[in-house]
Design an enzyme around this catalytic site. Structure first.
Site, PDB file in Angstrom:
ATOM      1  CG  LEU A   1      -2.032  -0.947   1.237  1.00 18.45           C
ATOM      2  CD1 LEU A   1      -3.087  -0.782   2.262  1.00 18.45           C
ATOM      3  CD2 LEU A   1      -2.855  -1.127  -0.110  1.00 18.45           C
TER       4      LEU A   1
ATOM      5  CE  LYS B   1       9.149  -3.273 -14.175  1.00 20.80           C
ATOM      6  NZ  LYS B   1       8.022  -3.984 -13.596  1.00 20.80           N
TER       7      LYS B   1
ATOM      8  CE1 TYR C   1       9.937   0.508 -14.064  1.00 25.00           C
ATOM      9  CE2 TYR C   1      10.092   0.977 -16.131  1.00 25.00           C
ATOM     10  CZ  TYR C   1       9.536   0.259 -15.328  1.00 25.00           C
ATOM     11  OH  TYR C   1       8.378  -0.325 -15.526  1.00 25.00           O
TER      12      TYR C   1
ATOM     13  CB  SER D   1       9.016  -2.354 -18.698  1.00 29.06           C
ATOM     14  OG  SER D   1       9.161  -1.000 -19.250  1.00 29.06           O
TER      15      SER D   1
ATOM     16  CG  LEU E   1       0.149  12.240 -22.453  1.00 29.96           C
ATOM     17  CD1 LEU E   1       0.569  13.699 -22.413  1.00 29.96           C
ATOM     18  CD2 LEU E   1       0.658  11.795 -24.170  1.00 29.96           C
TER      19      LEU E   1
HETATM   20  N1  UDP Z   1       4.490  13.181 -22.141  1.00 32.52           N
HETATM   21  C1  UDP Z   1       4.310  14.764 -22.230  1.00 32.52           C
HETATM   22  N2  UDP Z   1       3.734  15.346 -21.140  1.00 32.52           N
HETATM   23  C2  UDP Z   1       3.387  14.982 -19.934  1.00 32.52           C
HETATM   24  C3  UDP Z   1       3.962  13.575 -19.575  1.00 32.52           C
HETATM   25  C4  UDP Z   1       4.168  12.763 -20.790  1.00 32.52           C
HETATM   26  O1  UDP Z   1       4.547  15.201 -23.340  1.00 32.52           O
HETATM   27  O2  UDP Z   1       3.074  15.588 -19.005  1.00 32.52           O
HETATM   28  C5  UDP Z   1       4.932  12.472 -23.189  1.00 32.52           C
HETATM   29  C6  UDP Z   1       6.474  11.744 -22.762  1.00 32.52           C
HETATM   30  O3  UDP Z   1       7.454  12.597 -23.264  1.00 32.52           O
HETATM   31  C7  UDP Z   1       6.148  10.533 -23.645  1.00 32.52           C
HETATM   32  C8  UDP Z   1       4.644  10.126 -23.659  1.00 32.52           C
HETATM   33  O4  UDP Z   1       4.207  11.607 -23.293  1.00 32.52           O
HETATM   34  O5  UDP Z   1       6.396  10.747 -25.159  1.00 32.52           O
HETATM   35  C9  UDP Z   1       4.306   9.092 -22.940  1.00 32.52           C
HETATM   36  O6  UDP Z   1       4.837   9.484 -21.513  1.00 32.52           O
HETATM   37  P1  UDP Z   1       4.335   8.666 -20.184  1.00 32.52           P
HETATM   38  O7  UDP Z   1       5.146   9.346 -18.798  1.00 32.52           O
HETATM   39  O8  UDP Z   1       2.929   8.301 -20.217  1.00 32.52           O
HETATM   40  O9  UDP Z   1       4.841   7.258 -20.446  1.00 32.52           O
HETATM   41  P2  UDP Z   1       6.255   6.527 -20.784  1.00 32.52           P
HETATM   42  O10 UDP Z   1       6.575   6.611 -22.294  1.00 32.52           O
HETATM   43  O11 UDP Z   1       7.246   7.418 -20.022  1.00 32.52           O
HETATM   44  O12 UDP Z   1       6.148   5.187 -20.103  1.00 32.52           O
END
Ligand code: UDP
Length: 329
Positions: free
Chosen positions: A34, A145, A141, A117, A190
């Protein structure tokens, strides 16, 4: 009914897995610290609060319930934090799973499904990425993995552990029933950030760079619905329980969507204007990450059912609208 220990079963993907296991005739037993998980998301079986690094607790669970397999969803997953606090990541994502695997071995539990991942691949040399792509992770990270994948291979050779590593691309979406969803603190992903902006909880979404060599200059990712991840986990579980060999499988839709495309799709689905602003690139972001999941489709019989970006965002929006403050709403 077969008992499956779900470590991290109170988290975003683990909790949905428990619901899915229960629907399919298995009894999930949840172990979750948790630290990031939500007690409210554990509804489908016994719950143990604590760490997988506690042999005592693991032995208590294993002596109470005969366990057919263990599923692991309990890794820390903030790439940026893994760079600034690597010790936290090596402890939780490598050292704790080692204790779990050793205890499983002592108890003769030999089936393990691991949430790996696409971060294990590092900077892609070719798109789409297949399972044979070299694995050279570029952050702690991703390295944690990969280390667990390597441990699983070595435990397989030495002790007969059977394992499946599922290499997720960008996990997204929410329970199609609207019961479970994404509630991370802090939120860095995102789609939830875009939807929190649609709800007026944030002023705008940052677009991390618009000068990438992609169609609109923003990063392209392969978003995959959590229900499709759960389906793949179940197929992987049944494969090892049926005595078939384990392996490594990508889980993605083989289709990429840019950051701008995600924001535009969310604009449309929510019916709200979502303000955005371009900010500098985030360190360590490759321009494009798209996976080939042909192997999961042909060997596991996996058929994603929620592949469309619209569906992914719709299910997530449904959850965020009803739970504006997350599980505590
Ligand atoms: N991203 C963005 N703005 C945000 C968060 C993420 O432009 O506030 C972009 C990030 O650079 C990536 C994509 O969205 O290209 C997905 O990012 P997320 O952190 O969701 O997943 P990740 O690819 O890091 O696992």
């Amino acid at each position: 009914m077969r008992n499956i220990l779900v470590v991290g079963g109170a988290g975003y993907i683990g909790s949905y897995m428990c619901k899915y296991l229960s629907k399919n005739g298995y009894q999930p037993i949840v172990l979750d610290s948790l630290v990031y998980g939500h007690r409210e998301a554990v509804k489908w079986g016994p719950f143990f609060e604590g760490s997988m690094s506690s042999r005592e607790l693991l032995n208590q669970i294993f002596s109470t319930y005969p366990i057919s397999a263990v599923m692991h969803f309990a890794a820390f997953c903030y790439v940026g934090e893994s760079v600034t606090e690597p010790a936290k990541y090596y402890r939780n994502n490598v050292s704790s799973p080692l204790t779990l695997l050793e205890t499983m071995q002592e108890q003769n539990i030999n089936n393990f499904i691991f949430s790996s991942s696409c971060a294990t691949y590092g900077e892609p040399l070719e798109i789409p990425i297949s399972e044979t792509h070299p694995q050279h992770p570029i952050n702690p990270y991703g390295r944690t993995k990969l280390m667990v994948e390597q441990m699983l291979a070595d435990f397989g050779n030495a002790y007969g552990l059977k394992s499946v590593s599922l290499r997720y691309f960008n996990a997204a979406g929410a329970d199609p029933d609207g019961e479970l969803g994404e509630d991370h603190h802090p939120e860095t992903h995102l789609i939830p950030l875009v939807l929190q902006t649609a709800l007026g909880q944030r002023e705008s979404v940052s677009i991390f760079g618009d000068d990438y060599p992609t169609k609109d200059g923003t990063c392209v990712r392969d978003y995959i619905h959590i229900a499709d991840l759960a389906q793949a986990h179940l197929l992987a579980l049944e494969r090892v329980l049926d005595g078939m060999p384990g392996g490594q499988y990508n889980l993605g839709n083989g289709e990429g969507h840019s950051v701008k495309e995600v924001i535009e799709t969310a604009d449309r689905i929510t019916g709200r204007a979502i303000p955005s602003k371009v900010t500098p690139r985030r360190a360590g972001d490759p321009a494009v990450l798209i996976g080939s999941s042909q192997k999961a489709m042909s060997e596991l019989g996996w058929k994603p059912a929620f592949a469309a970006l619209e569906t992914i965002i719709e299910t997530a929006w449904n959850w965020h609208k009803k739970h504006p403050g997350g599980y505590k709403s």
